[in-house]
Write a protein that holds these residues in place. Sequence first.
Motif, mmCIF file in Angstrom:
data_model
loop_
_atom_site.group_PDB
_atom_site.id
_atom_site.type_symbol
_atom_site.label_atom_id
_atom_site.label_comp_id
_atom_site.label_asym_id
_atom_site.label_seq_id
_atom_site.Cartn_x
_atom_site.Cartn_y
_atom_site.Cartn_z
ATOM 1 N N SER A 154 14.964 20.191 40.987
ATOM 2 C CA SER A 154 15.943 21.141 40.014
ATOM 3 C C SER A 154 15.075 22.367 39.358
ATOM 4 N N VAL A 155 13.922 21.966 38.884
ATOM 5 C CA VAL A 155 13.036 23.131 38.380
ATOM 6 C C VAL A 155 12.587 23.917 39.128
ATOM 7 N N LEU A 156 12.316 23.723 40.572
ATOM 8 C CA LEU A 156 11.826 24.661 41.553
ATOM 9 C C LEU A 156 13.065 25.271 42.084
ATOM 10 N N ASN A 157 14.153 24.784 41.923
ATOM 11 C CA ASN A 157 15.361 25.652 42.477
ATOM 12 C C ASN A 157 15.769 26.762 41.385
ATOM 13 N N ILE A 158 15.113 26.298 40.069
ATOM 14 C CA ILE A 158 15.489 27.648 38.923
ATOM 15 C C ILE A 158 14.320 28.480 38.959
ATOM 16 N N ASN A 159 13.219 28.034 39.157
ATOM 17 C CA ASN A 159 11.933 28.738 39.040
ATOM 18 C C ASN A 159 10.770 28.384 40.334
ATOM 19 N N PRO A 160 10.916 28.824 41.520
ATOM 20 C CA PRO A 160 10.092 28.636 42.403
ATOM 21 C C PRO A 160 8.641 28.995 42.400
ATOM 22 N N GLN A 161 8.175 29.712 41.450
ATOM 23 C CA GLN A 161 6.885 29.970 40.997
ATOM 24 C C GLN A 161 6.272 29.055 40.207
ATOM 25 N N ASN A 162 7.095 27.928 39.456
ATOM 26 C CA ASN A 162 6.307 27.048 38.609
ATOM 27 C C ASN A 162 5.269 26.156 39.208
#
Length: 276
Positions: A154-162
């Motif tokens: 979910s985090v990477l769907n929101i911010n793929p640069q994390n």
Amino acid sequence: VTYFLSQQFDKAVSDFDRYIRKEPKDPTAYLNRGASWLFLGDTLKAVTDYNKAIRLDRFDPEGYVRRGRLYATQKKYDLAIADMDKAIELDTTNTFAYFNRAIMHYEQENYREAMSDLNRVLEDEPGNALTLYNRGLISAQLGAYEDALNDMDSVLNINPQNVLAYFNRASIFIELRQYKNALEDYDKAIELYPTYTDAWVRKGITLFNEKEYYKAEVCLNEAVRLSPMLFKAVYNRGKIRLALDNIEGALGDLDRAISLKPEHPKAHELFGDALM
């Protein structure tokens, strides 16, 4: 306030001093001056101002939140959590207080209490990437790897640069024995942050465990180049070189590893193995 926003904190303190002399009963002025003192590194003056703000208005949760965060930086977690408890008592919708209390519980390894607070934040803010990320870390600590994986996804769907989400999702994939996925995530973390030494180390260890020794050595070479005094980089390259029968290289790395961390028994053991 203008000086505070422009990060000229010494001038901000002087402005708040003048204002407080005219309005000594304004709790917000003490909160703002306390924040300025905190940025200037004077925690004693900061907490004194926060205490004053709370005495002037015991029903404003902001004073408790700020003082609690300061206590947390000093690792006074009991005091910090008590302040967050009070802030939440005064405002049960204060997600910032729930989040901060969760981090305090996490630092004390009270993972279930931390999880409860993060879940409360997500009730109101289901797309809060920072909260999802921290819940994923806690789920991993509790061994709930599928839940942890879902949160990192979910985090990477929101911010793929994390970068950290890729790095920690890789660790979760390893626990799930999905090594190919783990290596892909380490690669992505390195692509986004090429000097991320820990990602090079962990990728190298993963390749070592998959018996890809030459590829592992390439990763650890880069880790040592980036951080030549980092024990885990030097030590793990020594392990890899020993597996490759590069005895001279292994001895050099393990000797340096021992000098960096003399109390590490495995480094001594492997050094002895290399001498045999």
